[in-house]
Motif scaffolding. Sequence first.
Motif: not given
Length: 279
Positions: A160, A163-164, A175-176, A179, A182, A220, A223-224, A264-265
């Motif tokens: 991943v 860490y972001d 968030e980590f 990642s 999920k 977040m 991103k997700h 980033t994603t």
Amino acid sequence: MNAIVSIIVPCYNQAQYLDEALQSVLDQTYQNWECIVVNDGSPDNTENIVEKWLKRDTRFQYLFKENGGVSSARNFGISHAVGEFILPLDADDKIGSDYITLGIKVFKYDIALKVVYCRAEYFGEKSGPWNLQPYSLKELARLNMIFCSALYRKKDWELVRGYDTNMIYGIEDWEFWISILKDGGKVFCLDTVQFYYRTKQVSRQRQLDGETVKIMNEYMSIKHVDFFIKQLGSYMELNEVIDTNKKCSENLKSEKFVIDAFCTTFFGFSVFGLYKIKK
């Protein structure tokens, strides 16, 4: 199973608590560990504190970097780690003496496991059990019940990209975990207290105000978005969870967050990072 466990301790203005954290590492019944203390450009006497631990046990290591925040410091430490497993530990917290022994034992019997954590207690200003919500992927979409000091494989951190570092205002742990979990993988909580979270008048989490929390939550959610929609079922429920009932005219106060999350994603690079390189 005698895998090396790399304990990563980022430190910024926490030198006064560092001895207790490192003593809890030294007290581990599991012996095959390394402990990397990362001085994140701290202006206090972190280096002096660490020096005596380097002399005491060769398994302690010390790294210095310019200040970049906890995500950056953890990534820096993990990039130098040789362990198959990673255990982050904030410099003001402590772990129980059997934590790694019990955690690695669980990993040995279930190859599908991605994260192992434990029950926790407060100490310091406030003491007593930290009653966290039981883990499920759906509940993880609503709130974070896994503190930073959980065991996981370094290869999952690599997958991943760590860490972001855009999570500059906190909740980077949440968030980590999203990642790495999920897309599948089991989580196990040890039924014993092996983590101790220090409470004090001023902490990083307490310094988060409503606006900065909103910024990180919205980042977040972008991103997700696939994860949140899958687990919560609709944008409406997602918005209720992250408290975005107001119109998103401010939208993170800057479109940079949205653009960076998208790049980033889907493209694997950070606009912020490219901007810094150009400068």
